[in-house]
Design a protein around this motif. Structure first.
Motif, PDB file in Angstrom:
ATOM      1  N   CYS A   1       2.602   2.291 -36.968  1.00 19.50           N
ATOM      2  CA  CYS A   1       2.803   1.182 -36.030  1.00 19.50           C
ATOM      3  C   CYS A   1       3.815   1.532 -34.950  1.00 19.50           C
ATOM      4  N   SER A   2       4.930   2.135 -35.366  1.00 21.99           N
ATOM      5  CA  SER A   2       5.990   2.426 -34.402  1.00 21.99           C
ATOM      6  C   SER A   2       5.502   3.375 -33.317  1.00 21.99           C
ATOM      7  N   ASN A   3       4.757   4.400 -33.695  1.00 19.00           N
ATOM      8  CA  ASN A   3       4.256   5.344 -32.701  1.00 19.00           C
ATOM      9  C   ASN A   3       3.227   4.700 -31.781  1.00 19.00           C
ATOM     10  N   THR A   4       2.411   3.828 -32.343  1.00 12.97           N
ATOM     11  CA  THR A   4       1.452   3.082 -31.518  1.00 12.97           C
ATOM     12  C   THR A   4       2.188   2.279 -30.457  1.00 12.97           C
ATOM     13  N   GLU A   5       3.257   1.607 -30.864  1.00 14.52           N
ATOM     14  CA  GLU A   5       4.012   0.768 -29.936  1.00 14.52           C
ATOM     15  C   GLU A   5       4.749   1.599 -28.902  1.00 14.52           C
TER      16      GLU A   5
ATOM     17  N   LEU B   1      -5.139   6.216 -26.385  1.00 19.83           N
ATOM     18  CA  LEU B   1      -5.386   5.980 -27.801  1.00 19.83           C
ATOM     19  C   LEU B   1      -6.877   5.899 -28.092  1.00 19.83           C
ATOM     20  N   VAL B   2      -7.318   6.697 -29.083  1.00 20.14           N
ATOM     21  CA  VAL B   2      -8.719   6.653 -29.496  1.00 20.14           C
ATOM     22  C   VAL B   2      -8.858   6.020 -30.881  1.00 20.14           C
ATOM     23  N   GLY B   3      -7.742   5.758 -31.546  1.00 16.55           N
ATOM     24  CA  GLY B   3      -7.759   5.135 -32.863  1.00 16.55           C
ATOM     25  C   GLY B   3      -6.339   4.971 -33.375  1.00 16.55           C
ATOM     26  N   VAL B   4      -6.191   4.073 -34.352  1.00 18.95           N
ATOM     27  CA  VAL B   4      -4.873   3.798 -34.934  1.00 18.95           C
ATOM     28  C   VAL B   4      -5.045   3.502 -36.417  1.00 18.95           C
TER      29      VAL B   4
ATOM     30  N   GLU C   1      -3.518  -6.993 -27.495  1.00 15.19           N
ATOM     31  CA  GLU C   1      -4.545  -6.842 -26.457  1.00 15.19           C
ATOM     32  C   GLU C   1      -4.890  -5.379 -26.202  1.00 15.19           C
ATOM     33  N   MET C   2      -4.042  -4.480 -26.660  1.00 15.22           N
ATOM     34  CA  MET C   2      -4.278  -3.058 -26.443  1.00 15.22           C
ATOM     35  C   MET C   2      -4.848  -2.343 -27.668  1.00 15.22           C
ATOM     36  N   VAL C   3      -4.619  -2.887 -28.861  1.00 19.48           N
ATOM     37  CA  VAL C   3      -5.026  -2.173 -30.072  1.00 19.48           C
ATOM     38  C   VAL C   3      -6.123  -2.866 -30.870  1.00 19.48           C
ATOM     39  N   ALA C   4      -6.389  -4.124 -30.584  1.00 17.67           N
ATOM     40  CA  ALA C   4      -7.331  -4.889 -31.410  1.00 17.67           C
ATOM     41  C   ALA C   4      -8.711  -4.246 -31.474  1.00 17.67           C
ATOM     42  N   ALA C   5      -9.160  -3.679 -30.378  1.00 15.44           N
ATOM     43  CA  ALA C   5     -10.529  -3.148 -30.330  1.00 15.44           C
ATOM     44  C   ALA C   5     -10.616  -1.677 -30.733  1.00 15.44           C
ATOM     45  N   LEU C   6      -9.486  -1.046 -31.008  1.00 22.32           N
ATOM     46  CA  LEU C   6      -9.499   0.378 -31.350  1.00 22.32           C
ATOM     47  C   LEU C   6     -10.005   0.617 -32.773  1.00 22.32           C
TER      48      LEU C   6
END
Length: 256
Positions: A8-12, A23-26, A35-40
């Motif tokens: 999570c921290s790196n994603t943020e 980002l291609v996945g998390v 709004e940036m990660v929901a669809a990944l």
């Protein structure tokens, strides 16, 4: 550049650097900014990461960490699969800043990394306490009580916010202890920041009803607070919000 973020921290951090489009996945726990990660694509939780699913996303770089016990096995599996991996293992606030700069360099935006660190530093000024600093127990877990120790950015943030961590001299990332041991420290403030639990589900009675805790200053004076683990347990940009909330708790307890 194609980035997969395992924590999570790196994603943020990636999103705060303005690089969310890379980002291609998390991992399944990365939930911010929504709004940036929901669809990944999400390929499993921290220790249950689906390595094959990560490979299928063909990332140029995987961002991961050692902040969760057991992550070293996942890091080993990612490397064994031939993936390029950047591993963060922050122990202090200075380490968090260094990780941000390292990620920014890897993403080709070093100047944004320096700007983000400067913003965080300015937003978390060190409080120059005149009198005794209120003792702050941050609970990663309630039973047994697990508190941050010397090798934790939270100890640094507590200090900056005007308080003190009773276990700041214990050479560990965190410290599990019996309720009686935590009680002996007589914390002036208790902060529930229980990992994996939504803040709405934190219950102060879990702390208040511990045997003998009615004499603990934090309990006696009603200074039991909830601060989401997302603001204290994720070593990234939202530590600023954790600092702000801690500052309010400490000021209410008499901290300058």
């Amino acid at each position: 550049m194609r980035i997969f973020s395992h924590t999570c921290s790196n994603t943020e951090i990636v999103c705060a650097l303005g690089c969310a489009s890379m980002l291609v996945g998390v991992d399944a726990d990365s939930d911010y900014p929504p709004e940036m990660v929901a669809a990944l694509p999400k390929t499993g939780r921290d220790l249950d990461l689906d390595i094959d699913a990560v490979l299928a996303l063909t990332p140029d770089l995987v961002l991961t960490s050692l902040t969760v016990p057991g992550h070293e096995q996942v890091v080993g599996a990612l490397r064994a699969a031939g993936l390029r991996v950047l591993v963060c293992d922050p122990r202090s606030l200075a380490d968090v800043y260094a990780n941000i700069l390292e990620i920014a360099d890897a993403l080709g935006v070093p100047e944004r990394g320096h700007a983000l660190v400067a913003q965080m530093e300015a937003a978390m000024p060190a409080v120059d306490a005149v009198g005794p600093r209120p003792k702050v127990l941050v609970e990663w877990w309630p039973k047994p009580v697990i508190a941050p120790a010397r090798q934790s950015w939270v100890t640094d943030i507590i200090r900056r916010a005007g308080g003190s961590n009773p276990w700041a001299q214990v050479d560990a990332k965190s410290l599990p202890m019996e309720h009686a041991t935590a009680q002996e420290a007589a914390p002036d403030v208790v902060v529930m920041s229980w990992c994996g639990v939504k803040e709405a589900n934190y219950r102060s009675e879990v702390v208040r009803q511990r045997e003998g805790w009615d004499s603990v200053p934090a309990v006696a004076h009603g200074r039991i607070h909830a601060i989401s683990e997302a603001y204290l347990g994720r070593p990234g940009p939202r530590l600023v919000e954790g600092y702000r909330r801690l500052r309010g708790c400490i000021a209410a307890a008499g901290g300058v």
